[in-house]
Design an enzyme around this catalytic site. Structure first.
Site, PDB file in Angstrom:
ATOM      1  N   ASP A 109       3.003 -21.907  -8.091  1.00 26.37           N
ATOM      2  CA  ASP A 109       3.308 -20.807  -9.013  1.00 26.37           C
ATOM      3  C   ASP A 109       3.895 -21.421 -10.288  1.00 26.37           C
ATOM      4  O   ASP A 109       4.530 -22.473 -10.237  1.00 26.37           O
ATOM      5  CB  ASP A 109       4.329 -19.862  -8.371  1.00 26.37           C
ATOM      6  CG  ASP A 109       4.330 -18.484  -9.021  1.00 26.37           C
ATOM      7  OD1 ASP A 109       3.926 -17.518  -8.354  1.00 26.37           O
ATOM      8  OD2 ASP A 109       4.716 -18.385 -10.204  1.00 26.37           O
ATOM      9  N   GLY A 123       3.389  15.037  -0.694  1.00 29.71           N
ATOM     10  CA  GLY A 123       4.637  14.589  -1.297  1.00 29.71           C
ATOM     11  C   GLY A 123       4.578  14.656  -2.806  1.00 29.71           C
ATOM     12  O   GLY A 123       3.810  15.454  -3.372  1.00 29.71           O
ATOM     13  N   CYS A 126      -0.414  -0.825  -6.621  1.00 27.12           N
ATOM     14  CA  CYS A 126      -1.842  -0.886  -6.278  1.00 27.12           C
ATOM     15  C   CYS A 126      -2.629   0.380  -6.609  1.00 27.12           C
ATOM     16  O   CYS A 126      -3.536   0.353  -7.439  1.00 27.12           O
ATOM     17  CB  CYS A 126      -1.984  -1.221  -4.803  1.00 27.12           C
ATOM     18  SG  CYS A 126      -1.107  -2.722  -4.376  1.00 27.12           S
ATOM     19  N   LYS A 142      -2.879   1.375 -10.369  1.00 28.84           N
ATOM     20  CA  LYS A 142      -3.658   0.383 -11.134  1.00 28.84           C
ATOM     21  C   LYS A 142      -5.144   0.414 -10.719  1.00 28.84           C
ATOM     22  O   LYS A 142      -6.028   0.403 -11.561  1.00 28.84           O
ATOM     23  CB  LYS A 142      -3.043  -0.988 -10.849  1.00 28.84           C
ATOM     24  CG  LYS A 142      -3.844  -2.186 -11.245  1.00 28.84           C
ATOM     25  CD  LYS A 142      -3.070  -3.470 -11.008  1.00 28.84           C
ATOM     26  CE  LYS A 142      -3.080  -3.953  -9.580  1.00 28.84           C
ATOM     27  NZ  LYS A 142      -4.277  -4.631  -9.117  1.00 28.84           N
TER      28      LYS A 142
HETATM   29  C1  UGA Z   1      -1.801  -0.034  -0.680  1.00 35.51           C
HETATM   30  C2  UGA Z   1      -2.805   0.084   0.476  1.00 35.51           C
HETATM   31  O1  UGA Z   1      -2.295   0.929   1.504  1.00 35.51           O
HETATM   32  C3  UGA Z   1      -3.139  -1.296   1.064  1.00 35.51           C
HETATM   33  O2  UGA Z   1      -4.162  -1.161   2.046  1.00 35.51           O
HETATM   34  C4  UGA Z   1      -3.628  -2.215  -0.063  1.00 35.51           C
HETATM   35  O3  UGA Z   1      -3.949  -3.512   0.413  1.00 35.51           O
HETATM   36  C5  UGA Z   1      -2.537  -2.312  -1.114  1.00 35.51           C
HETATM   37  O4  UGA Z   1      -2.282  -0.982  -1.639  1.00 35.51           O
HETATM   38  C6  UGA Z   1      -3.025  -3.247  -2.206  1.00 35.51           C
HETATM   39  O5  UGA Z   1      -3.997  -2.918  -2.886  1.00 35.51           O
HETATM   40  O6  UGA Z   1      -2.501  -4.361  -2.322  1.00 35.51           O
HETATM   41  P1  UGA Z   1       0.888  -0.151  -0.832  1.00 35.51           P
HETATM   42  O7  UGA Z   1       0.722   0.032  -2.303  1.00 35.51           O
HETATM   43  O8  UGA Z   1       1.811  -1.209  -0.341  1.00 35.51           O
HETATM   44  O9  UGA Z   1      -0.544  -0.475  -0.140  1.00 35.51           O
HETATM   45  O10 UGA Z   1       1.435   1.206  -0.258  1.00 35.51           O
HETATM   46  P2  UGA Z   1       0.957   2.433   0.659  1.00 35.51           P
HETATM   47  O11 UGA Z   1       1.651   2.375   1.939  1.00 35.51           O
HETATM   48  O12 UGA Z   1      -0.520   2.545   0.689  1.00 35.51           O
HETATM   49  O13 UGA Z   1       1.572   3.664  -0.164  1.00 35.51           O
HETATM   50  C7  UGA Z   1       1.153   3.932  -1.503  1.00 35.51           C
HETATM   51  C8  UGA Z   1       1.765   5.214  -1.996  1.00 35.51           C
HETATM   52  O14 UGA Z   1       1.164   6.335  -1.371  1.00 35.51           O
HETATM   53  C9  UGA Z   1       3.275   5.357  -1.749  1.00 35.51           C
HETATM   54  O15 UGA Z   1       3.892   5.825  -2.928  1.00 35.51           O
HETATM   55  C10 UGA Z   1       3.367   6.386  -0.642  1.00 35.51           C
HETATM   56  O16 UGA Z   1       4.554   7.141  -0.696  1.00 35.51           O
HETATM   57  C11 UGA Z   1       2.157   7.248  -0.940  1.00 35.51           C
HETATM   58  N1  UGA Z   1       1.653   7.975   0.248  1.00 35.51           N
HETATM   59  C12 UGA Z   1       1.132   7.305   1.302  1.00 35.51           C
HETATM   60  C13 UGA Z   1       1.702   9.361   0.259  1.00 35.51           C
HETATM   61  O17 UGA Z   1       2.163  10.005  -0.703  1.00 35.51           O
HETATM   62  N2  UGA Z   1       1.217  10.027   1.360  1.00 35.51           N
HETATM   63  C14 UGA Z   1       0.692   9.385   2.414  1.00 35.51           C
HETATM   64  O18 UGA Z   1       0.262  10.059   3.378  1.00 35.51           O
HETATM   65  C15 UGA Z   1       0.657   7.987   2.396  1.00 35.51           C
END
Ligand code: UGA
Length: 441
Positions: free
Chosen positions: A30, A256, A263, A266
């Protein structure tokens, strides 16, 4: 195998540590000296459950360095896991990926496979291979494979070692053999992770299509939840009823105040931009983005409707990170809510178990901070719940009554059941469910 990993953010670091854990010899590189020095001392620069333990367990197989010449020179495989942030027009900024490839071309001395883990627009892997072939040292063979990452923050280790699938995009036989070799531990017992081989453009598309579909699912259910509120239905019962259909499934159906993080926001904007550039606009993705932007302010809009003059209120915000299990504030709905409230003369205090330091970098002394829920609630007129941390979900509704001046609760993550709220005799306004009680002045 001798592997170099460029970038020690979420994707790069977790990939490096996981590869070491399945027996490879890994050099994580890095440009950020402070990160490398932390890592060399066994400290993870990111908050991720289990990561430091895994770093410790595999410390003899991982080297952390800022010396990319040393890292790339004799690597058999180079994973690229650097960021691809959003540009102003929504497209992905590929400057970091390009920079890494320039260094690879300059320093690689043996045949190697360059594996792109960073999320990049469709066709980028082809361009990078062309660039590398035009700029590499004579006699060296470099091929590029796309290997998108599907880990989520908070469950990154599990998502990598027990991945739902390993997607590899390459048209090169040698690269496919190398990739199968790298992952042979994970595709065998007891992990049994499915290995999907395809062309590079399809692999790049799997990543965007997956993330954007999940984001769409969230925006869809949030819109349905908003409709439930106006017609007297309850989103909990509705999603429960939907989830029994195996084609729909019950996961990612939690209504919610919108998705955040580094992720979904973007990747939805990048795919939308890309689809327009290719004259095939994805209108569903466009709507997903619009619905989410509005949903993030849903609780603020509700408060404004309930209380015409919000100036002078003391507002407690519970939760700041975009989801529990991380201190990441990127695109978190809490930030939009604090910004919207900041236009008024209000007293704002925020509770979060881990992201207060990062929050201070954004808001400084414009707001107050608390590491205790009870202290944050103390004397407040309104409480807004933005993250479903277990500490918040397990906090008793009666204690809101005990500490708040007027227990007006706006719950953006549906942490409490409607029955509990009824018993507590408070004002409780959540997402997609009937409001309980009336706003208390
Ligand atoms: C997300 C994807 O879930 C991963 O599979 C992916 O690899 C990753 O992006 C990436 O591209 O690197 P992440 O951003 O860590 O992962 O978070 P998530 O758990 O997917 O949650 C994303 C958002 O959705 C959060 O703000 C969460 O509160 C919201 N969410 C999730 C909801 O509002 N409702 C749901 O039922 C689930």
């Amino acid at each position: 195998m001798k592997i170099a990993v460029a970038g020690t953010g979420y994707v790069g670091l977790v990939t490096g540590v996981a590869l070491a854990n399945i027996g490879h010899s890994v050099i994580c590189v890095d440009v950020d000296e402070s990160k490398i020095s932390m890592l060399s001392n066994g400290v993870s620069p990111i908050f991720e459950d289990g990561l430091e333990d895994l770093m410790k367990k595999n410390k003899d197989r991982i080297v952390y360095t800022t010396d990319y010449k040393m890292a790339y020179k004799n690597a058999e495989v180079i994973f690229v896991g650097v960021g691809t942030p959003e540009r102003h027009d929504g497209s992905a900024n590929l400057d970091y990926v390009q920079k890494v490839c320039e260094q690879i071309a300059e320093y690689v001395e043996n045949d190697c496979v360059v594996v792109i883990k960073s999320t990049v627009p469709i066709g980028t892997n082809d361009k990078l291979e062309e660039y590398l072939n035009n700029n590499k040292k004579l006699g060296v063979r470099i091929s590029v494979a796309s290997n998108p990452e599907f880990l989520a923050q908070g469950t990154a280790i599990k998502d990598t070692l027990h991945a739902s699938r390993i997607v590899v995009g390459t048209e090169d036989k040698r690269a496919n053999i190398v990739m199968r070799e790298i992952y042979k531990t994970l595709t065998a017992e007891p992990y049994n992770v499915p290995y999907l081989s395809m062309n590079r453009r399809s692999a790049e598309m799997v990543k965007y299509a997956s993330n954007d579909f999940l984001a769409l699912k969230i925006s869809y259910i949030n819109e349905v939840a908003n409709l439930c509120e106006t017609i007297g239905a309850n989103i909990d019962d509705v999603t429960n009823g939907m989830g029994f259909d195996g084609r729909i499934g019950s996961k990612f159906l939690n209504a919610g105040i919108g998705y955040g993080g580094s992720c979904f926001p973007k990747d939805t904007k990048a795919l939308h931009w890309f689809s327009r550039e290719n004259n095939a606009e994805l209108k569903t993705v466009k709507s997903t983005i619009e619905v989410n932007a509005k949903q993030k302010l849903r609780l603020f809009d509700k408060l404004k409707k309930d209380c015409e003059n919000i100036a002078g209120l003391k507002v407690a915000i519970l939760g700041a990170s975009f989801k529990p299990g991380t201190d990441d504030l990127r695109e978190a709905p809490s930030i939009d809510i604090i910004n919207a409230l900041s236009d008024y003369d209000l007293d704002i205090v925020v509770y979060d178990p881990v992201s207060i330091a990062k929050l201070k970098d954004i808001f400084g002394d414009r707001i107050k901070y608390s590491k205790s829920i009870s202290k944050a609630l103390s004397g407040s007129d309104v409480c807004i719940i933005t993250t479903e941390w277990p500490q918040i979900v397990n906090y008793k509704l009666n204690d809101y009554k005990k500490y708040m001046n007027t227990p007006n609760i706006y719950d953006g993550r549906n942490c409490y059941s409607i029955d509990e709220a009824k018993k507590a005799k408070i004002y409780y306004n959540s997402i997609g469910r009937p409001a309980i009680g009336s706003y208390l002045k």
